[in-house]
Write an enzyme that holds these catalytic residues in place. Structure first.
Site, PDB file in Angstrom:
ATOM      1  N   ASP A 234      -7.789 -22.665  17.129  1.00  0.00           N
ATOM      2  CA  ASP A 234      -8.593 -23.704  16.136  1.00  0.00           C
ATOM      3  C   ASP A 234      -8.748 -22.680  14.973  1.00  0.00           C
ATOM      4  O   ASP A 234      -8.920 -21.456  14.859  1.00  0.00           O
ATOM      5  CB  ASP A 234      -9.698 -24.293  16.661  1.00  0.00           C
ATOM      6  CG  ASP A 234     -10.107 -25.200  15.833  1.00  0.00           C
ATOM      7  OD1 ASP A 234      -9.647 -25.674  14.748  1.00  0.00           O
ATOM      8  OD2 ASP A 234     -11.090 -26.166  16.502  1.00  0.00           O
TER       9      ASP A 234
HETATM   10  C1  BGC Z   1     -11.174 -28.587  13.845  1.00  0.00           C
HETATM   11  C2  BGC Z   1      -9.659 -28.887  14.098  1.00  0.00           C
HETATM   12  C3  BGC Z   1      -8.764 -28.952  13.066  1.00  0.00           C
HETATM   13  C4  BGC Z   1      -9.009 -27.738  12.185  1.00  0.00           C
HETATM   14  C5  BGC Z   1      -7.821 -27.961  10.733  1.00  0.00           C
HETATM   15  C6  BGC Z   1     -11.105 -27.274  12.759  1.00  0.00           C
HETATM   16  O1  BGC Z   1     -12.295 -27.186  12.418  1.00  0.00           O
HETATM   17  O2  BGC Z   1     -11.997 -28.174  15.043  1.00  0.00           O
HETATM   18  O3  BGC Z   1      -9.544 -29.937  15.102  1.00  0.00           O
HETATM   19  O4  BGC Z   1      -7.373 -29.210  13.423  1.00  0.00           O
HETATM   20  O5  BGC Z   1     -10.223 -27.562  11.862  1.00  0.00           O
HETATM   21  O6  BGC Z   1      -8.673 -28.474   9.802  1.00  0.00           O
END
Ligand code: BGC
Length: 750
Positions: A234
């Site tokens: 993530d």
């Molecule tokens: C989120 C993800 C997301 C990623 C990119 C993160 O903060 O938890 O779900 O895909 O950011 O934006």
């Protein structure tokens, strides 16, 4: 049609320098992987997700607002309530098409985390409190996207069930609960749809970061489930880059500005990481790039068709909670004014806030849709009643709304959660609607006996305190860009409600299983309720709920009949077929969701009262019947045996319960399965009783016991019964036992 740039992953890997390999495993900006121009490796683009594309114009742009227009389909809170995998597949296909047009290689979704607490700020992005429902819908969604040669990223792996301290908190979960509840949806999607990537979550699990967890990312995900794709962190989830790589987290996103690359190179230089270990992750990344390169680009997609699909999905996702006196649908031909009250009717809340926020191609609101539909037939007056984010009531707006309601035949009141109440990044503090909205409802109900409430909220709100003021309640969740029109369709009966709750609505927050264990303290959250998430808890505690899991009304009625159960295999790997007839006994076409719950009333481990093990959504014309069959396999009956480290079915009675909700069971049947071996493997500290239960081991032990004087005092005596809980290695130490711990070790090693 233009084809992406193709590479041959195997050939490229052999040509890369150590430095290039390390750099490849770090993003190049917020959304792209690192290119290696020297050997023709292109960058690929990963974009949020999940219910639409959030493709930002500038690669280094981390902002949420500046993205290209894309169709905003209902977020998972809506789609989860559709209980319709065929619809999820079509939405996946539509998203895949949009990705092909936009040049997106991996769409970051879907999110299959469980709705553990209704307070999780990101529940709108998750499907359900039940792993089967979430897993089935996500499998269809992933298959749809990937059918276009576009990857998905199943997220957030795993046990990321809150926003509070999401980057540091440790979810303390026992293994059985992890396997049966929190990993189960991921497992299903991996098995059935092989997502191209999986996104490791921010949090720790039992003390180890998910992104640095070899058990999770390698042993279980790849070893047991056979995942073939790439694990991406993530965004900024990685704490220790080298530990993450060794655990199986291949790609760090977004770019760490060279920090991750340097750490990897230093670790190789220090001998903590071999180049061969690095190659494993690089090969996975190159494999992903190769796959993405096989896709042909599309010039355009049909925006209107996608909007129509968003509308169909929204209509299938709203849940009719209550409909006294047949208040809904509103008759378009009947005289009398309709008072539409509440700012949400004009300014819809149609998606949640955070990384999933889509810039929609169009946006329809319910007020305009109702007016357009009723033009020349019924008068529609509108009064906003409140400002969405206001903290105190505006007396003038209230008075105007009450006047409108007083003069109308029916008042349709749009209530909901202001955006500030729920978002990625923080959790809610309570489950209430804003007090000023409830006060408005009370005043409207005081002057009009026909009140319909339409809700807009990403996670469940309490209804018990106010619903007596409403004859009908339509739970609209967040329904995407065409949600306004879909709500009008449902209110007017052009569409028949067919959504079912994917989460329980409790009477009060304190009934919830996570009370006392959410969001945790000292960077630790204990999953103290164990297996009893959602309805499993309310059933186990025989608690009343406001609306049960699986509930949802229709404008027609359905009858369940002729249950027939065929047990095709009774053994360790059982197969059972459950058939029944559904009949539409009302006057409108409509869809019913037949739900099959399984209970194991007598087991040697604790089992929830009933668990959803199958479902089917069926559309029927008035008077029509359809025979449906739901197949159950081993997992419908199995539990995770911690000591054996496998799924087991314990022989005995199982209850099959078919119904229209978890609390509206219409047909039941009991079957007997013989199951498989559920005994724990014997160890030196197994008890005398556990040895007694195995004929071979018992005979062996008794032969030894008989060598000493203890034998005749213990075997078959009252004392023997008392000693059944004593570990055999302690029994060995009793004077005159006739055997030693060494004897047991040797016996077990045979
Ligand atoms: C989120 C993800 C997301 C990623 C990119 C993160 O903060 O938890 O779900 O895909 O950011 O934006």
């Amino acid at each position: 049609m233009q084809t992406q740039v193709g590479i041959d992953a195997g050939a490229v890997l052999a040509q890369l320098s150590l430095e290039e390999k390390a750099a490849l495993l770090d993003g190049s900006d917020f959304w792209h992987t690192e290119p290696v121009q020297r050997v023709g490796v292109p960058m690929i683009l990963l974009t949020d997700g999940p219910h639409g594309l959030r493709k930002v114009a500038a690669p280094d742009d981390a902002s949420i607002e500046h993205s290209d227009e894309a169709t905003c389909f209902p977020p998972a809170a809506g789609l989860g309530s559709s209980w319709d995998p065929e619809l999820a597949l079509r939405i996946g296909q539509a998203l895949g098409r949009e990705c092909r047009v936009a040049g997106v290689d991996v769409l970051l979704g879907p999110g299959v985390n469980m709705k553990r607490s209704p307070l999780c700020g990101r529940n709108f992005e998750y499907f359900s409190e039940d792993p089967l429902l979430a897993g089935v819908l996500a499998t269809a969604w992933v298959s749809g996207v990937q059918s276009h040669g576009v990857g998905t990223s199943l997220k957030h792996f795993a046990a990321n069930n809150q926003e509070a301290e999401r980057l540091r908190v440790s979810a303390e979960v026992d293994e059985r609960t992890l396997r049966e509840i929190y990993l189960a949806a991921f497992e299903r999607v991996v098995n059935e749809a092989q997502p191209w990537t999986i996104m490791s979550s921010y949090n720790k699990i039992n003390g180890t970061y998910a992104s640095e967890n070899p058990w999770l990312l390698t042993e279980v995900l790849r070893g047991e489930w056979g995942f073939e794709g790439l694990v991406v962190s993530d965004w900024a989830a990685i704490d220790d880059r080298v530990a993450a790589l060794l655990a199986g987290c291949d790609l760090e996103m977004p770019s760490s500005d060279g920090v991750g690359t340097r750490l990897i190179l230093d670790a190789v230089a220090a001998g903590e990481l071999t180049e061969a270990q690095l190659d494993v992750s690089v090969a996975r990344l190159l494999g992903l790039i190769e796959r993405a390169g096989r896709r042909e680009r599309l010039e355009s997609y049909d925006r209107d068709a996608h909007h129509e699909l968003a509308r169909e999905a929204a209509a299938a996702s709203a849940v009719l909670l209550k409909n006294d006196r047949g208040l809904l649908p509103l008759d378009p031909e009947r005289g009398g004014t309709i008072a539409v009250i509440g700012e949400f009717a004009r300014t819809p809340r149609y998606q949640g806030a955070g990384s999933s926020q889509v810039n929609p191609t169009r946006l329809e609101n319910a007020l305009d849709a109702l007016r357009a539909e009723l033009e020349g037939r019924r008068e529609v007056v509108f009064a906003p009643g409140f400002e969405i984010e206001a903290e105190t009531a505006d007396a003038e707006l209230v008075a105007e709304a009450v006047r409108a309601a007083a003069d109308a035949e029916v008042a349709v009141v749009f209530l909901g959660l202001p955006p500030s109440y729920e978002s990625e990044g923080w959790d809610r503090e309570h489950m209430n609607l804003p007090a000023l909205q409830i006060e408005l409802l009370e005043q409207v109900a005081a002057v009009n006996a026909n009140v319909v409430v339409v809700l807009s909220n990403g996670s469940a709100v309490l209804t018990s305190g106010w619903e007596r003021h409403a004859g009908a309640v339509l739970e609209g969740w967040l329904l995407g860009q065409a949600g306004g029109r879909a709500l009008a369709d449902l209110l007017l009966g052009t569409a028949n409600p067919s959504g079912r709750l994917a989460e329980t609505i409790p009477v009060k927050l304190s009934d919830n299983p996570t009370i006392g264990n959410f969001p945790g303290e000292n960077l630790t959250v204990r999953y103290g309720e164990g297996l009893l998430i959602g309805y499993r808890w309310y059933d186990a505690h025989e608690l009343q709920v406001a609306y049960p899991f699986g509930h949802g009304l229709s404008y027609t009625s359905f009858e369940y009949s002729d249950l027939a159960v065929s047990v095709l295999d009774v053994g360790a790997d059982p197969r059972v077929e459950v058939s029944l007839t559904l009949t539409n006994t009302g006057e409108r076409a409509g869809a019913e969701v037949a739900q099959l719950y399984v209970g194991d009333p007598a087991a040697s481990v604790y089992r929830p009262t009933q668990e959803l093990r199958g479902f089917q959504k069926v559309t029927l014309e008035p008077g029509a019947s359809r025979r449906i069959t739901i197949e159950l396999d081993k997992r419908a009956f199995a539990y995770w045996h911690v000591a054996r480290g496998e799924w087991v079915v314990e022989g005995g009675e199982f209850q099959l319960r078919v119904g229209s909700s978890s609390r509206d069971i219409r047909l039941t049947e009991t079957i007997m399965l013989s199951g498989g071996d559920v005994s724990a493997p014997l160890a030196v500290n197994s008890t005398y009783g556990e040895f007694l239960a195995r004929p071979d081991a018992c005979a062996w032990l008794h032969a030894l016991l008989n060598r000493g004087p203890l034998g005749e005092r213990v075997i078959g005596t009252h004392l023997g019964k008392m000693l059944e809980t004593v570990p055999v290695n302690r029994l060995a130490r009793f004077p005159g036992s006739g055997f030693t711990e060494q004897d047991i070790t040797e016996y077990l090693a045979r």
